[in-house]
Motif scaffolding. Structure first.
Motif, PDB file in Angstrom:
ATOM      1  N   LEU A   2       0.871  -1.148  -0.048  1.00  0.00           N
ATOM      2  CA  LEU A   2      -0.139   0.076  -0.044  1.00  0.00           C
ATOM      3  C   LEU A   2       0.730   1.343  -0.135  1.00  0.00           C
ATOM      4  CD1 LEU A   2      -2.951   0.668   0.075  1.00  0.00           C
ATOM      5  CD2 LEU A   2      -2.771   1.130   2.397  1.00  0.00           C
ATOM      6  N   ALA A   3       1.869   1.129   0.804  1.00  0.00           N
ATOM      7  CA  ALA A   3       2.706   2.415   0.837  1.00  0.00           C
ATOM      8  C   ALA A   3       3.386   2.430  -0.502  1.00  0.00           C
ATOM      9  CB  ALA A   3       3.960   2.051   1.814  1.00  0.00           C
ATOM     10  N   TYR A   4       3.668   1.710  -1.316  1.00  0.00           N
ATOM     11  CA  TYR A   4       4.509   1.642  -2.504  1.00  0.00           C
ATOM     12  C   TYR A   4       3.240   2.465  -3.543  1.00  0.00           C
ATOM     13  CZ  TYR A   4       6.771   0.684  -6.993  1.00  0.00           C
ATOM     14  OH  TYR A   4       7.380   0.666  -8.104  1.00  0.00           O
ATOM     15  N   VAL A   5       2.148   1.976  -3.359  1.00  0.00           N
ATOM     16  CA  VAL A   5       1.061   2.712  -4.278  1.00  0.00           C
ATOM     17  C   VAL A   5       0.934   4.274  -3.828  1.00  0.00           C
ATOM     18  CG1 VAL A   5      -1.357   2.582  -4.813  1.00  0.00           C
ATOM     19  CG2 VAL A   5      -0.100   0.559  -4.632  1.00  0.00           C
ATOM     20  N   ILE A   6       0.786   4.485  -2.563  1.00  0.00           N
ATOM     21  CA  ILE A   6       0.600   5.642  -2.231  1.00  0.00           C
ATOM     22  C   ILE A   6       1.706   6.785  -2.529  1.00  0.00           C
ATOM     23  CG2 ILE A   6       0.120   7.177  -0.411  1.00  0.00           C
ATOM     24  CD1 ILE A   6      -1.559   4.978   0.922  1.00  0.00           C
ATOM     25  N   TYR A   7       2.862   6.190  -2.328  1.00  0.00           N
ATOM     26  CA  TYR A   7       4.298   7.266  -2.391  1.00  0.00           C
ATOM     27  C   TYR A   7       4.900   7.120  -3.898  1.00  0.00           C
ATOM     28  CZ  TYR A   7       3.205   7.892   2.436  1.00  0.00           C
ATOM     29  OH  TYR A   7       2.653   8.143   3.701  1.00  0.00           O
ATOM     30  N   MET A  19      -5.541   8.105   4.393  1.00  0.00           N
ATOM     31  CA  MET A  19      -6.275   8.489   5.507  1.00  0.00           C
ATOM     32  C   MET A  19      -7.193   7.275   6.181  1.00  0.00           C
ATOM     33  SD  MET A  19      -9.056  11.454   5.881  1.00  0.00           S
ATOM     34  CE  MET A  19     -10.317  10.340   5.970  1.00  0.00           C
ATOM     35  N   MET A  20      -7.727   6.722   5.064  1.00  0.00           N
ATOM     36  CA  MET A  20      -8.582   5.512   5.572  1.00  0.00           C
ATOM     37  C   MET A  20      -7.828   4.302   6.193  1.00  0.00           C
ATOM     38  SD  MET A  20     -11.488   5.100   3.515  1.00  0.00           S
ATOM     39  CE  MET A  20     -11.190   3.755   2.289  1.00  0.00           C
ATOM     40  N   ALA A  21      -6.292   4.433   5.774  1.00  0.00           N
ATOM     41  CA  ALA A  21      -5.241   3.278   6.434  1.00  0.00           C
ATOM     42  C   ALA A  21      -4.909   3.744   7.721  1.00  0.00           C
ATOM     43  CB  ALA A  21      -4.274   3.124   5.611  1.00  0.00           C
ATOM     44  N   VAL A  22      -4.895   5.050   8.136  1.00  0.00           N
ATOM     45  CA  VAL A  22      -4.286   5.301   9.313  1.00  0.00           C
ATOM     46  C   VAL A  22      -5.523   5.725  10.237  1.00  0.00           C
ATOM     47  CG1 VAL A  22      -3.244   7.496  10.519  1.00  0.00           C
ATOM     48  CG2 VAL A  22      -2.513   6.612   8.099  1.00  0.00           C
ATOM     49  N   LEU A  23      -6.777   5.856   9.909  1.00  0.00           N
ATOM     50  CA  LEU A  23      -8.030   6.297  10.622  1.00  0.00           C
ATOM     51  C   LEU A  23      -8.244   5.183  11.817  1.00  0.00           C
ATOM     52  CD1 LEU A  23     -10.261   8.312  11.202  1.00  0.00           C
ATOM     53  CD2 LEU A  23     -11.664   6.829   9.556  1.00  0.00           C
ATOM     54  N   PRO A  24      -8.138   3.649  11.432  1.00  0.00           N
ATOM     55  CA  PRO A  24      -8.463   2.954  12.507  1.00  0.00           C
ATOM     56  C   PRO A  24      -7.515   2.891  13.694  1.00  0.00           C
ATOM     57  CG  PRO A  24      -8.296   1.830  10.322  1.00  0.00           C
ATOM     58  CD  PRO A  24      -7.978   3.289  10.004  1.00  0.00           C
ATOM     59  N   ILE A  61      -4.771  -6.209  11.438  1.00  0.00           N
ATOM     60  CA  ILE A  61      -4.354  -5.626  10.329  1.00  0.00           C
ATOM     61  C   ILE A  61      -4.772  -4.340  10.070  1.00  0.00           C
ATOM     62  CG2 ILE A  61      -4.559  -5.738   7.617  1.00  0.00           C
ATOM     63  CD1 ILE A  61      -4.352  -8.797   7.980  1.00  0.00           C
ATOM     64  N   ALA A  62      -6.218  -4.171  10.502  1.00  0.00           N
ATOM     65  CA  ALA A  62      -6.959  -2.837  10.260  1.00  0.00           C
ATOM     66  C   ALA A  62      -6.234  -1.610  11.218  1.00  0.00           C
ATOM     67  CB  ALA A  62      -8.217  -2.936  10.497  1.00  0.00           C
ATOM     68  N   ARG A  63      -5.925  -2.355  12.578  1.00  0.00           N
ATOM     69  CA  ARG A  63      -5.511  -1.383  13.523  1.00  0.00           C
ATOM     70  C   ARG A  63      -4.146  -1.091  13.470  1.00  0.00           C
ATOM     71  NH1 ARG A  63      -6.239  -1.555  19.938  1.00  0.00           N
ATOM     72  NH2 ARG A  63      -6.100   0.706  19.778  1.00  0.00           N
ATOM     73  N   TYR A  64      -3.320  -2.077  12.913  1.00  0.00           N
ATOM     74  CA  TYR A  64      -1.783  -1.544  12.902  1.00  0.00           C
ATOM     75  C   TYR A  64      -1.318  -1.621  11.466  1.00  0.00           C
ATOM     76  CZ  TYR A  64      -2.001  -2.905  17.808  1.00  0.00           C
ATOM     77  OH  TYR A  64      -2.279  -3.166  19.290  1.00  0.00           O
ATOM     78  N   LEU A  65      -2.198  -1.388  10.656  1.00  0.00           N
ATOM     79  CA  LEU A  65      -1.869  -0.826   9.156  1.00  0.00           C
ATOM     80  C   LEU A  65      -0.894   0.302   9.282  1.00  0.00           C
ATOM     81  CD1 LEU A  65      -2.067  -1.816   6.454  1.00  0.00           C
ATOM     82  CD2 LEU A  65      -3.942  -0.643   6.119  1.00  0.00           C
ATOM     83  N   SER A  66      -1.260   1.289   9.929  1.00  0.00           N
ATOM     84  CA  SER A  66      -0.733   2.542   9.832  1.00  0.00           C
ATOM     85  C   SER A  66       0.743   2.421  10.250  1.00  0.00           C
ATOM     86  CB  SER A  66      -1.361   3.587  10.694  1.00  0.00           C
ATOM     87  OG  SER A  66      -1.395   3.268  12.136  1.00  0.00           O
ATOM     88  N   TYR A  67       1.178   1.566  11.300  1.00  0.00           N
ATOM     89  CA  TYR A  67       2.492   1.387  11.690  1.00  0.00           C
ATOM     90  C   TYR A  67       3.299   1.153  10.349  1.00  0.00           C
ATOM     91  CZ  TYR A  67       1.730   1.513  16.890  1.00  0.00           C
ATOM     92  OH  TYR A  67       1.634   1.908  17.758  1.00  0.00           O
TER      93      TYR A  67
END
Lengths: 183, 367
Positions: A2-7, A19-24, A61-67
């Motif tokens: 996901l990071a690759y796609v975003i950045y 934002m959606m990934a970090v929100l949870p 996964i949802a909770r710690y995706l942002s890390y």
């Protein structure tokens, strides 16, 4: 990924996706858990994950995706775009470049990102306490229940084991990261 | 045969703050096989963008590019060959050697991608390393090597596939001056050996002059002049090219009947046989070493400053309120404050730069 796609790909909706990934992460664990229960009790595609170990995985996964997202995106930012372009000019396709250049370069960050998630998962309580089933008790839940039942000694023992495991893992992370650097 | 042909290549960007910026404007060029060609220009002039379009990292807004007779980019026909299929060698300013691979693996990468047998890879890599004076360093990691060595790895990686065209994007500007010179020779030597065509992008005029068979000077997205280094230095077509190659004095003059006067002194001409068909306000461009100083004849001026440089003396001279820089040999020294006479040889004449041009330059400087 996901990071690759975003950045790197930089789609127009990248900001929203991030934002959606970090929100949870900012939601209370119990809210996450109830959300997961509602979503995965057959509401979508008839898939029922409730009462299995998988619902805990999904919630984690949802909770710690942002890390993971943040640690690997920081690493991706370090990879100069000319390193990837050099690979392309050498005849490597986009996929070859990703596999042979980009991924190996961010591997240390991805490994440490994994442990960064793994460690809090081990002691996670708020989400798991609502989601655990008979065959899927997490360490945090187990300790909590022992403590509730007044079995202080086994609870303490399990806590010690957990702490020991965390210390070992922590050092393993340090070792891996250091190994890469000295090379 | 023309190895690289660009026809009407245009690239424009749209940014939020500046609106549409034309980075490259109607670029036409053909480069012969085996030629060493330089793109020279200040930063932001579009030279790197042009190179990236040739390499395939940027698409065109308009126009077409041919490599070795084959159409590789054309917006209207919707043709765009990705960089990995253009078979070019490329060297970047930031070296771009992969830190997680050792020297051998770095250089072997282009061959591995092609799935060549490993014996052949080994032979070709060691040959490329030998040509770049890197033998014995196969197992070293780039982070333990110097900048010059890292750039030689990048060179070896580019020549290992035996490309027809080498694109060099400011390959020397991250190296110290001494190393730059030796790398320059190395590139030239490799070119003689392998016969590839080079496009060399740089903002360093000395580099471009020393390396190229032909070169072009770019400014604000358009080609100012194409020619051999000698032509460009001796007959620059406009003020920008004049100022970009070597040192220049620009003096405001008024031209009347082929004689040039300084605006404050219409009695004595500073130069009396103007070759250009100009009248009225104009600019006289001179090189500091094309003006000679003496005590008897020429145009009267005053020395304001004298500086000893290593191989010559540099004077600042005031002629009717306009400053000129003059470089002369060490004999016949003048003192600061002394009167002197100037005689000018081979000046170039240009029209005054108009204000629209100045404004556009200013706008681009803010990017």
């Amino acid at each position: 990924m996901l990071a690759y796609v975003i950045y790197k790909v930089k789609p127009k909706t990248g900001g929203l996706l991030e934002m959606m990934a970090v929100l949870p992460y900012s939601l209370p664990g119990t809210v996450m858990a109830i959300g997961c229960m509602l979503a995965w009790s057959g509401a979508f595609f008839g898939i029922t994950l409730y009462n299995t170990i998988w619902i805990i995985l999904v919630a984690y996964i949802a909770r710690y995706l942002s890390y993971v997202l943040k640690s690997s995106s920081a690493a991706l930012a370090q990879v100069h775009s000319s390193l990837e372009e050099a690979a392309r000019s050498c005849g490597a396709t986009h996929f070859d470049t990703l596999r042979d250049v980009t991924l190996p370069l961010i591997k240390p960050a991805m490994i440490s990102g994994f442990f960064l998630v793994f460690l809090p998962c081990m002691r996670e309580l708020t989400t798991s306490i609502l989601l655990y089933g008979p065959n899927s008790r997490t360490l945090g839940v187990a300790i909590y229940q022992l403590r509730i039942n007044g079995q202080i000694a086994p609870a303490a023992a399990l806590s010690v084991v957990t702490i020991a495991l965390i210390i070992v893992c922590n050092n393993a992370v340090k070792l891996i990261v250091k190994d890469r650097r000295s090379k | 045969m023309d190895q690289i042909v660009l026809e009407h290549v245009t690239k424009s960007f749209t940014t939020k703050t500046l609106g549409t910026v034309v980075a490259v404007k109607d670029f036409n060029l053909s480069i012969k096989k085996g030629e060493c060609f330089s793109f020279l220009g200040p930063s932001g002039c579009g030279k790197t963008t042009t190179l990236r379009m040739i390499a395939g990292f940027e698409d065109l807004s308009e126009g077409s590019i041919y490599l070795g007779g084959k159409l590789v980019s054309d917006r209207n026909k919707n043709i765009y060959l990705p960089p990995e299929r253009r078979e070019l060698g490329m060297v970047f300013q930031a070296f771009a050697v992969w830190p997680h691979l050792n020297v051998f693996e770095n250089v072997a990468f282009p061959l591995k991608v092609k799935h060549l047998p490993s014996a052949q890879i080994k032979a070709r890599v060691s040959e490329a390393l030998r040509h770049c004076n890197l033998d014995g360093l196969e197992n070293a990691f780039p982070s333990n090597l110097s900048g010059g060595q890292q750039q030689r790895i990048a060179l070896a990686r580019a020549i290992v596939v035996n490309p027809d065209v080498m694109l060099l994007d400011e390959p020397l500007s991250n190296l110290d001056p001494h190393l730059r010179e030796s790398m320059r020779f190395e590139i030239k030597r490799l070119q003689r050996q392998f016969g590839f065509t080079i496009i060399f992008v740089t903002h360093d005029q000395a580099e471009a002059m020393a390396l190229s068979d032909r070169m072009l000077v770019m400014d604000m997205g358009s080609i100012q002049q194409i020619g051999t280094p000698q032509e460009l230095y001796q007959r620059p077509v406009n003020r920008f090219v004049h100022s970009f190659l070597g040192q220049s004095n620009f003096t405001d003059v008024v031209i009347k009947d082929s004689r040039a006067f300084l605006p404050n002194d219409m009695s004595t001409p500073i130069f009396d046989s103007v070759s250009a068909p100009l009248q009225g306000n104009a600019v006289m461009a001179t090189r500091p070493n094309d003006i000679s100083l003496n005590r008897t004849q020429g145009y009267k001026a005053k020395i304001t400053k004298r500086t000893f440089k290593t191989d010559f003396v540099e004077y600042m001279v005031n002629a009717q309120g306009q400053a000129l820089v003059i470089q002369t040999p060490h004999r016949n020294l003048f003192q600061a404050g002394e009167d002197c006479f100037l005689s000018i040889s081979q000046p170039a004449w240009y029209e005054k730069e108009n204000s629209a041009e100045l404004k556009e330059r200013e706008r681009r400087n803010t990017i």
